[in-house]
Design a protein around this motif. Structure first.
Motif, PDB file in Angstrom:
ATOM      1  N   SER A   1      16.375 -35.270  -9.099  1.00  0.00           N
ATOM      2  CA  SER A   1      16.333 -34.797 -10.483  1.00  0.00           C
ATOM      3  C   SER A   1      17.454 -33.806 -10.759  1.00  0.00           C
ATOM      4  CB  SER A   1      14.969 -34.156 -10.787  1.00  0.00           C
ATOM      5  OG  SER A   1      14.790 -32.955 -10.066  1.00  0.00           O
ATOM      6  N   TYR A   2      17.759 -32.938  -9.788  1.00  0.00           N
ATOM      7  CA  TYR A   2      18.857 -31.989  -9.970  1.00  0.00           C
ATOM      8  C   TYR A   2      20.206 -32.705  -9.970  1.00  0.00           C
ATOM      9  CZ  TYR A   2      16.189 -27.653  -9.757  1.00  0.00           C
ATOM     10  OH  TYR A   2      15.350 -26.613 -10.058  1.00  0.00           O
ATOM     11  N   ALA A   3      20.384 -33.622  -9.024  1.00  0.00           N
ATOM     12  CA  ALA A   3      21.657 -34.335  -8.928  1.00  0.00           C
ATOM     13  C   ALA A   3      21.935 -35.132 -10.204  1.00  0.00           C
ATOM     14  CB  ALA A   3      21.648 -35.263  -7.708  1.00  0.00           C
ATOM     15  N   ARG A   4      20.923 -35.797 -10.713  1.00  0.00           N
ATOM     16  CA  ARG A   4      21.105 -36.623 -11.901  1.00  0.00           C
ATOM     17  C   ARG A   4      21.255 -35.771 -13.159  1.00  0.00           C
ATOM     18  NH1 ARG A   4      19.567 -41.918 -11.196  1.00  0.00           N
ATOM     19  NH2 ARG A   4      18.291 -42.057 -13.057  1.00  0.00           N
ATOM     20  N   LYS A   5      20.617 -34.611 -13.160  1.00  0.00           N
ATOM     21  CA  LYS A   5      20.805 -33.685 -14.280  1.00  0.00           C
ATOM     22  C   LYS A   5      22.275 -33.306 -14.390  1.00  0.00           C
ATOM     23  CE  LYS A   5      19.273 -30.627 -17.387  1.00  0.00           C
ATOM     24  NZ  LYS A   5      18.622 -31.017 -18.643  1.00  0.00           N
ATOM     25  N   ILE A   6      22.908 -33.125 -13.252  1.00  0.00           N
ATOM     26  CA  ILE A   6      24.324 -32.771 -13.225  1.00  0.00           C
ATOM     27  C   ILE A   6      25.182 -33.953 -13.677  1.00  0.00           C
ATOM     28  CG2 ILE A   6      26.242 -32.168 -11.687  1.00  0.00           C
ATOM     29  CD1 ILE A   6      24.070 -30.662  -9.980  1.00  0.00           C
ATOM     30  N   VAL A   7      24.888 -35.138 -13.167  1.00  0.00           N
ATOM     31  CA  VAL A   7      25.729 -36.310 -13.423  1.00  0.00           C
ATOM     32  C   VAL A   7      25.641 -36.782 -14.872  1.00  0.00           C
ATOM     33  CG1 VAL A   7      26.045 -38.757 -12.857  1.00  0.00           C
ATOM     34  CG2 VAL A   7      25.704 -37.090 -11.030  1.00  0.00           C
ATOM     35  N   PHE A   8      24.468 -36.676 -15.494  1.00  0.00           N
ATOM     36  CA  PHE A   8      24.274 -37.272 -16.816  1.00  0.00           C
ATOM     37  C   PHE A   8      24.126 -36.252 -17.942  1.00  0.00           C
ATOM     38  CE2 PHE A   8      22.936 -40.574 -13.853  1.00  0.00           C
ATOM     39  CZ  PHE A   8      23.640 -41.661 -14.341  1.00  0.00           C
ATOM     40  N   SER A   9      24.524 -35.008 -17.705  1.00  0.00           N
ATOM     41  CA  SER A   9      24.369 -33.974 -18.729  1.00  0.00           C
ATOM     42  C   SER A   9      25.720 -33.473 -19.230  1.00  0.00           C
ATOM     43  CB  SER A   9      23.571 -32.789 -18.169  1.00  0.00           C
ATOM     44  OG  SER A   9      22.252 -33.156 -17.876  1.00  0.00           O
ATOM     45  N   SER A  10      25.636 -32.693 -20.290  1.00  0.00           N
ATOM     46  CA  SER A  10      26.833 -32.017 -20.773  1.00  0.00           C
ATOM     47  C   SER A  10      27.305 -31.024 -19.718  1.00  0.00           C
ATOM     48  CB  SER A  10      26.524 -31.277 -22.080  1.00  0.00           C
ATOM     49  OG  SER A  10      25.638 -30.193 -21.821  1.00  0.00           O
ATOM     50  N   THR A  11      28.533 -30.581 -19.846  1.00  0.00           N
ATOM     51  CA  THR A  11      29.066 -29.613 -18.886  1.00  0.00           C
ATOM     52  C   THR A  11      28.217 -28.351 -18.857  1.00  0.00           C
ATOM     53  OG1 THR A  11      31.324 -30.442 -19.187  1.00  0.00           O
ATOM     54  CG2 THR A  11      31.085 -28.226 -18.290  1.00  0.00           C
ATOM     55  N   GLU A  12      27.798 -27.889 -20.037  1.00  0.00           N
ATOM     56  CA  GLU A  12      26.983 -26.672 -20.110  1.00  0.00           C
ATOM     57  C   GLU A  12      25.643 -26.858 -19.393  1.00  0.00           C
ATOM     58  OE1 GLU A  12      24.983 -23.662 -23.454  1.00  0.00           O
ATOM     59  OE2 GLU A  12      26.248 -25.359 -24.079  1.00  0.00           O
ATOM     60  N   GLU A  13      24.969 -27.968 -19.657  1.00  0.00           N
ATOM     61  CA  GLU A  13      23.662 -28.225 -19.029  1.00  0.00           C
ATOM     62  C   GLU A  13      23.799 -28.435 -17.528  1.00  0.00           C
ATOM     63  OE1 GLU A  13      21.207 -30.413 -22.649  1.00  0.00           O
ATOM     64  OE2 GLU A  13      22.614 -31.577 -21.448  1.00  0.00           O
ATOM     65  N   ALA A  14      24.863 -29.129 -17.137  1.00  0.00           N
ATOM     66  CA  ALA A  14      25.091 -29.368 -15.711  1.00  0.00           C
ATOM     67  C   ALA A  14      25.331 -28.049 -14.978  1.00  0.00           C
ATOM     68  CB  ALA A  14      26.282 -30.304 -15.520  1.00  0.00           C
ATOM     69  N   ASN A  15      26.141 -27.183 -15.577  1.00  0.00           N
ATOM     70  CA  ASN A  15      26.400 -25.881 -14.955  1.00  0.00           C
ATOM     71  C   ASN A  15      25.118 -25.050 -14.847  1.00  0.00           C
ATOM     72  OD1 ASN A  15      29.137 -26.266 -14.496  1.00  0.00           O
ATOM     73  ND2 ASN A  15      29.751 -25.428 -16.482  1.00  0.00           N
ATOM     74  N   GLN A  16      24.252 -25.156 -15.845  1.00  0.00           N
ATOM     75  CA  GLN A  16      22.970 -24.458 -15.790  1.00  0.00           C
ATOM     76  C   GLN A  16      22.121 -24.980 -14.641  1.00  0.00           C
ATOM     77  OE1 GLN A  16      21.285 -25.024 -19.695  1.00  0.00           O
ATOM     78  NE2 GLN A  16      22.522 -23.410 -20.631  1.00  0.00           N
ATOM     79  N   ALA A  17      22.121 -26.314 -14.447  1.00  0.00           N
ATOM     80  CA  ALA A  17      21.353 -26.912 -13.349  1.00  0.00           C
ATOM     81  C   ALA A  17      21.889 -26.452 -12.001  1.00  0.00           C
ATOM     82  CB  ALA A  17      21.404 -28.432 -13.454  1.00  0.00           C
ATOM     83  N   ILE A  18      23.211 -26.382 -11.872  1.00  0.00           N
ATOM     84  CA  ILE A  18      23.828 -25.917 -10.625  1.00  0.00           C
ATOM     85  C   ILE A  18      23.464 -24.458 -10.372  1.00  0.00           C
ATOM     86  CG2 ILE A  18      26.015 -25.487  -9.435  1.00  0.00           C
ATOM     87  CD1 ILE A  18      27.182 -27.835 -11.124  1.00  0.00           C
ATOM     88  N   ASP A  19      23.500 -23.644 -11.431  1.00  0.00           N
ATOM     89  CA  ASP A  19      23.170 -22.224 -11.288  1.00  0.00           C
ATOM     90  C   ASP A  19      21.713 -22.036 -10.857  1.00  0.00           C
ATOM     91  OD1 ASP A  19      25.740 -21.679 -12.086  1.00  0.00           O
ATOM     92  OD2 ASP A  19      25.202 -21.163 -14.153  1.00  0.00           O
TER      93      ASP A  19
END
Length: 254
Positions: free
Chosen positions: A60-78
């Motif tokens: 779920s985290y990996a796919r959140k990064i791959v299929f999200s906007s840059t802002e949302e992906a960065n939030q998931a990484i954080d």
């Protein structure tokens, strides 16, 4: 909207299919078990107690990064980094930087290996594209020592395989847990899948033999996708309790 991964990227094709994603984590499950820092996965107890649940949580985290906007992906990484920081605080010591790199390197290797096994060979430019996505994830997480491109990464990856892997009591226990949660038949399928994906050093450490009875079945499976039978096959081979999560792994890419 700016996406973290371009909409026409091969990375989206890889992470938008359930079979490819499941093979990625089949391979990573083998290498995880050999990592010298695997004791960190035992500190919370989540992986050994529920390896399949941990898989879908990680997906779920990996796919959140791959299929999200840059802002949302960065939030998931954080958030992902913060979760690990909390574990570090609770244990009173830090996860080694090389251990973070190892996990990132697994995602790169098994993304490439799984796609090439199930789909087709990737070009050097496509491999560079895959590396760049995970490189940016690593940079956002604050990792150091990351190679600047795919070709440099190949050399560093080989060094990590030689330096950071060993067979331990955790290796035996994790495979015991895989078998417990999957059952005998599915566990055998897991092992055979891993044999097709893992590097030679991993094969040696896990004492995998050179008989690949699953390989011809991969061709049959590819053909089944042409007549829309692949979902039925996956439902037979994978635990029923996770049927919904598995079906949700398929994303229409375009």
């Amino acid at each position: 909207m700016e996406y973290f991964v371009k909409q026409n990227s091969v990375v989206r094709k890889i992470w938008g299919k359930s079979d490819t994603v499941l093979f990625i984590f089949a391979g990573a499950a083998a290498e995880f078990a050999l990592n010298k820092a695997v004791d960190w996965l035992y500190f919370t107890g989540k992986l050994p107690s529920d390896p399949l649940g941990r898989l879908f949580s990680t997906v779920s985290y990996a796919r959140k990064i791959v299929f999200s906007s840059t802002e949302e992906a960065n939030q998931a990484i954080d958030i992902m980094r913060q979760i690990h920081s909390t574990v570090e605080q609770n244990r009173g010591t830090s996860i080694p930087d090389w251990a973070y790199r190892d996990v990132l390197f697994m995602l790169i290797h098994y993304s490439i290996a799984s796609y090439e096994l199930l789909e087709k060979r990737l070009s050097n430019d496509e491999k560079e594209e895959i590396y760049n996505v995970f490189y940016r994830v690593g940079i956002r997480m604050g990792l150091t020592g990351l190679p600047s491109n795919y070709l440099e990464w190949l050399l560093v990856r080989e060094n990590h395989l030689n330096e950071d892997l060993k067979r331990s009591k955790y290796t035996a226990d994790l495979f015991k847990q895989y078998k417990k949660h999957l059952g005998n038949i599915r566990f055998k399928m897991l092992i055979e899948s891993q044999k097709l994906l893992v590097p030679n050093r991993v094969k040696r450490l896990l004492h995998f033999n050179d008989f690949y009875w699953l390989k011809p079945m991969i061709s049959v499976y590819k053909m089944s996708r042409l007549i829309k039978m692949d979902k039925s096959i996956k439902n037979l081979l994978l635990p029923y309790d996770y049927k919904t999560q598995i079906n949700e792994l398929d994303i229409r890419v375009g």
